[in-house]
Design an enzyme around this catalytic site. Structure first.
Site, mmCIF file in Angstrom:
data_model
loop_
_atom_site.group_PDB
_atom_site.id
_atom_site.type_symbol
_atom_site.label_atom_id
_atom_site.label_comp_id
_atom_site.label_asym_id
_atom_site.label_seq_id
_atom_site.Cartn_x
_atom_site.Cartn_y
_atom_site.Cartn_z
ATOM 1 N N HIS A 187 1.028 -1.435 -0.060
ATOM 2 C CA HIS A 187 0.092 -0.122 -0.086
ATOM 3 C C HIS A 187 0.930 1.623 -0.050
ATOM 4 C CE1 HIS A 187 -2.922 2.839 1.448
ATOM 5 N NE2 HIS A 187 -3.658 2.021 0.662
ATOM 6 N N ASP A 196 -8.161 -4.550 -0.389
ATOM 7 C CA ASP A 196 -8.986 -4.729 -1.861
ATOM 8 C C ASP A 196 -8.439 -6.177 -2.015
ATOM 9 O OD1 ASP A 196 -9.718 -2.422 -2.731
ATOM 10 O OD2 ASP A 196 -7.563 -1.665 -3.061
#
Ligand code: CMC
Length: 432
Positions: free
Chosen positions: A308, A366
């Site tokens: 991320h 996700d």
């Protein structure tokens, strides 16, 4: 003068200015460069806004190093455990948790604005049968501006509030219709006796030939998805809504801009990429080979759903959703379905691999949200649409905050011009 300042000196001219350092409640302080252009005739240059605070906001706080996400000060884990999407929407919009009476009034208002104008339903028919549901969402939400414009005074807080309620109420109806249109099924009308999430699931899954009952496990998983995706401070789509809104544009048109921005694979599209990757791997026995490819710098393959940009230790949303994902697969007895088997094996192997450990590459939100949505029977091309339903609350809360702010002015970034120097027009017959 206070020491809370940064002095900027232009060594070409010897001129300096002191820029105040402004501290926030949490997070890095910011340098106020408001006088830079006036006093030194300089702009700052920060492509991607990596170092730039674009506004002051009271809504959401993220600390990527510590893995913190707060909505109005409340940790996301507490909201995920104790709250629901409607209450979280109230919190994001109004800044405080509601009393029972406030929550009931809010729920009632959202419940009673779920219907779309019948003429708006005809807009769907203008789309090709296989149009991507995000294309439909951009268009239909933008078209709401045609229904709520002339009577909407965006300088009136009560009008802004009504626009926000309408958006939150109608998003599930618009999104579910986008799915139904692609399937060639009739649209379902909202049922105001159901709660927000049940109503959304019903409109997506009910068909006239069968009775539809919403599975409470699915409803809870969807509720969690919506809470976790409701806001993420000044991301690309939220910044788009703010910038569009700063010109005084219609809020539904501004949100359509946010939806367009969310659609990009670098923003809302990663959960889809995770499922495509799991389909590519197909066989748990092929995971080690795939992981080796992800580690190879000469191979473009990356482990989708890992890493991320902001959260460098862990993504707090992933911690919450991981548990929900495992619970959901247990409850639906779906662990042994090939796709989920690959996902869980991949998670297990990657978390033990030195390459991923050293680079702090953990599964992000996700990775699990794609698996949850698949387990709920949501088609792949609807994943970003679900994200948009959740994020519409964040977008409209930021729009309301901006429009209500006293120093609100049109957003107008500047540039470093690298084009041709000033030159004279050359008539076409003498151009070489
Ligand atoms: N698979 C393999 N290697 C990776 C991955 C990955 N998913 N992510 C990062 N790396 C490696 C990268 O090659 C680099 O290695 P080295 O130091 O040896 O050169 C190191 O880790 C640091 O990576 P980076 O590219 O500098 O990290 P970044 O902060 O620029 O990128 C990211 C963050 C999310 C774009 C990236 O991790 C990625 O592409 N992940 C996969 C896509 C994905 O899941 N995106 C969804 C993010 S969550 C969405 C949201 O919150 O809205």
């Amino acid at each position: 003068m206070s020491n809370d300042k940064v002095t900027i000196t232009d060594h070409r001219t010897g001129k300096s200015i002191d820029c105040p350092i402004l501290g926030g409640t949490h997070g890095p302080a910011v340098v106020d460069i408001g006088n830079l252009q006036k006093k030194l005739n300089l702009f700052t240059h920060d492509p991607g806004f990596v170092n730039t605070s674009s506004c002051a906001s009271n809504i959401t706080f993220i600390d990527g190093d510590e893995g913190i996400l707060l909505y109005r000060g409340y940790p996301i884990a507490q909201l995920a455990e104790h709250s629901n999407f409607i209450e979280v929407s109230y919190l994001l919009m109004y800044g405080e948790l509601p009393t029972s009476a406030q929550l009931e009034a809010f729920r009632h208002s959202i419940c009673h604005h779920t219907l779309l104008h019948e003429e708006l339903l005809r807009f769907y028919r203008g789309y090709r049968y296989d149009a991507h549901p995000m294309a439909i969402l951009v268009g239909i939400v933008g078209a709401l501006s045609g229904y709520y414009h002339d009577d909407l005074n965006i300088d009136d807080p009560a009008h802004r509030e009504m626009a926000a309620h309408r958006l939150i109420a109608k998003m599930p109806t618009i999104a579910a219709n986008a799915l139904k249109y692609g399937q060639g099924h009739p649209f379902n009308y909202p049922d105001n006796t159901l709660d927000y999430v049940e109503n959304f699931l019903m409109m997506m899954f009910a068909v006239p030939t069968e009775t539809c009952s919403v599975n409470p496990i699915s409803a809870r998983a969807m509720e969690l998805m919506l809470i976790l995706h409701a806001d993420h401070e000044q991301n690309a789509s939220t910044s788009t809504v703010r910038l569009a809104g700063s010109s005084g544009a219609n809020p539904f048109a501004c949100v359509a801009g946010g939806i367009a921005t969310l659609w990009g694979p670098a923003h809302g599209g990663a959960n889809e990429a995770v499922i495509r990757m799991l389909h590519d791997i197909r066989n748990p026995g092929d995971i080690p080979k795939y992981i080796e490819r992800a580690k190879d710098k000469n191979d473009p393959v990356r482990l989708m759903g890992f890493g991320h940009r902001v959260y460098k230790n862990y993504d707090p949303r992933a911690t919450i959703i991981r548990q929900a994902c495992h619970d959901l697969l247990d409850e639906l007895s779906a662990h042994n379905q090939p796709l989920f088997e690959v996902a869980l094996k991949l998670e297990e192997i990657a978390l033990k691999d030195d390459y991923f450990i050293e680079r702090k590459l953990y599964p992000n939100v996700d990775f699990y949200s794609g698996i949850i949505l698949t387990a709920l029977g949501i088609p792949l091309n609807m994943f970003t649409v679900i994200f948009a339903v959740a994020r519409s609350v964040g977008w409209i809360s930021h729009w309301m905050e901006m429009m209500g702010s006293e120093d609100q002015r049109i957003g107008r970034p500047r540039q470093l011009y690298l084009g041709a120097e000033k030159r004279d027009y050359v008539p076409i017959d003498i151009r070489s």
